[in-house]
Scaffold this active site. Structure first.
Site, short mmCIF file in Angstrom:
data_model
loop_
_atom_site.label_atom_id
_atom_site.label_comp_id
_atom_site.label_asym_id
_atom_site.label_seq_id
_atom_site.Cartn_x
_atom_site.Cartn_y
_atom_site.Cartn_z
N HIS A 1 0.73 -1.00 -0.03
CA HIS A 1 -0.04 -0.11 0.08
C HIS A 1 0.80 1.34 0.04
CE1 HIS A 1 -4.41 -1.46 1.15
NE2 HIS A 1 -3.76 -2.20 0.21
N ASP A 2 2.19 1.06 0.46
CA ASP A 2 3.03 2.30 0.19
C ASP A 2 3.52 2.62 -1.10
OD1 ASP A 2 4.50 4.52 1.32
OD2 ASP A 2 6.48 3.21 1.27
N GLY B 1 4.97 5.75 -4.81
CA GLY B 1 6.36 5.01 -4.74
C GLY B 1 6.56 4.51 -3.55
N THR C 1 -5.19 -11.75 6.15
CA THR C 1 -6.37 -11.77 7.10
C THR C 1 -7.33 -10.57 6.72
OG1 THR C 1 -5.57 -10.39 8.68
CG2 THR C 1 -5.37 -12.85 9.10
N ASP D 1 -7.27 -17.56 3.53
CA ASP D 1 -6.68 -18.83 2.96
C ASP D 1 -7.21 -19.71 4.34
OD1 ASP D 1 -5.71 -21.46 2.39
OD2 ASP D 1 -3.61 -20.47 2.19
N THR E 1 -4.43 -23.43 4.58
CA THR E 1 -3.13 -23.16 5.29
C THR E 1 -2.79 -21.74 5.63
OG1 THR E 1 -1.89 -23.04 3.13
CG2 THR E 1 -1.80 -25.21 4.21
#
Length: 362
Positions: free
Chosen positions: A79-80, A85, A210, A275, A278
């Site tokens: 997200h950064d 950039g 998550t 997921d 796993t």
């Protein structure tokens, strides 16, 4: 005297052409045109040789009480880099009127997490080697270490980024969205010089990702998915059509996911796994989930179901589902490419002493 020429010989002309091509290649990889030093995996070898070990130790300690922190740290880097950039702008808090934080845009608000761990890393590095390691490089190192700790691939992190002194809320509002249709996702990736392979590979991070549960007693239900975008749905969960410019419709799995995890009365803020097979391991099971129609989010399944997917993203999904090492190689390569999006280097930017604040000049 011979007439003047731009080049005194064919050799010098060839050399100049090579310089030009290298400059263009750097621009294609996301370097700012302002000039500066190239990133290097050995950047801190002399000035802060313990940097990697310090970052790793703090993350290992944080995992004891929060096993999901590696996934959150990987996402912070993502997200950064996708905004202005890889310059650490996401980490800045409000400092109005000069700085308006990116943390409250829909993709980050009440969902991007791990900032206190970044603070702890910065404090430890300032103690080990004051004023040397940038917050932007902390995010890059933390992402690689988090993937490796979860069982994923390792790569040599290119370092030498400096920290930005501004934010870009408008750009942050345009981060890849979990309800974006495939063509919009592809466009957003192309805008930062990432291709379809990068798109599919970086989505594989969701193997350990998550989301935060959300509940409400109002007429709308607010979904907070995978530490990210908030979307309002009708309280009547029998209506699953979501009207957007891309006209998505939830599939059966996404509908069940919404009913189970986004209904009133459930624990708010609890972390749920995307997921279910796993969830604590970085592997290629995410792609097998896609092939079995068990993707939790619309932006996942569109890589197979979109009409254009057969000729673009679907073959890559099949490849990664059948070959974990192929996925690992491509994920590492894509993380390096993403980490190379418009870094500030040389004398641009600064090295923040506090990742949440720009340095004060007196």
């Amino acid at each position: 005297m011979a007439a003047s020429s731009c080049f005194s010989s064919p050799a010098s002309a060839l050399a100049a052409l090579c310089v030009l091509l290298l400059a263009l290649a750097g621009a294609a990889l996301g370097h700012r045109p302002s000039g500066g030093s190239a990133l290097s995996s050995t950047f801190y070898d002399a000035s802060c040789p313990s940097a990697y070990d310090v970052v790793r130790r703090v993350i290992q300690n944080a995992r004891v009480s929060d096993p999901r922190i590696p996934a959150s740290l990987i996402r912070l880097h993502f997200h950064d880099c996708f905004v202005t950039g890889c310059d650490g702008s996401l980490l800045l808090d409000d400092d109005l009127p000069a700085i308006q934080t990116e943390k409250r845009v829909p993709a980050n608000n009440n969902s991007a997490r791990g900032f206190p761990v970044v603070d702890d890393i910065k404090s430890a590095l300032e103690e080990a080697c004051p004023g040397i390691v940038s917050c932007a490089d902390i995010l890059a190192l933390a992402a690689e270490i988090s993937v490796e700790l979860a069982g994923g691939p390792r790569w040599r992190v290119l370092l030498g980024r400096r920290d930005g002194t501004t934010t870009n809320v408008q750009s942050a509002r345009n981060l890849p969205n979990f309800f974006d249709p495939l063509n919009v996702l592809q466009e957003k990736f192309r805008n930062v010089n990432l291709d379809d392979t990068d798109l599919v590979a970086l989505q594989g991070n969701q193997s350990t990702s998550t989301y935060k549960r959300s509940n409400t007693n109002s007429s709308n239900l607010e979904i907070k998915v995978q530490d990210s975008v908030c979307l309002s749905l009708s309280q009547n969960l029998n209506i699953f059509a979501i009207s957007t410019s891309g006209a998505h419709t939830f599939g059966k799995v996404q509908c069940q996911f919404t009913q189970q995890n986004c209904t009133a009365g459930q624990s708010s803020g609890a972390l749920e796994n995307l997921d279910q097979v796993t969830p604590k391991v970085f592997d290629n099971k995410y792609y097998n989930n896609l092939l079995e129609g068990r993707a939790q989010l619309p932006s996942d399944q569109v890589m197979l179901s979109d009409p254009s997917a057969a000729a673009t993203t679907a073959p890559i999904v099949h490849r990664f589902a059948g070959n974990q090492q192929d996925f690992f190689r491509n994920f590492a390569a894509s993380m390096i490419k993403m980490g190379n999006i418009s870094p500030l280097t040389g004398k641009d930017g600064e090295i923040r002493s506090n990742c949440r604040r720009v340095n004060k000049s007196y």
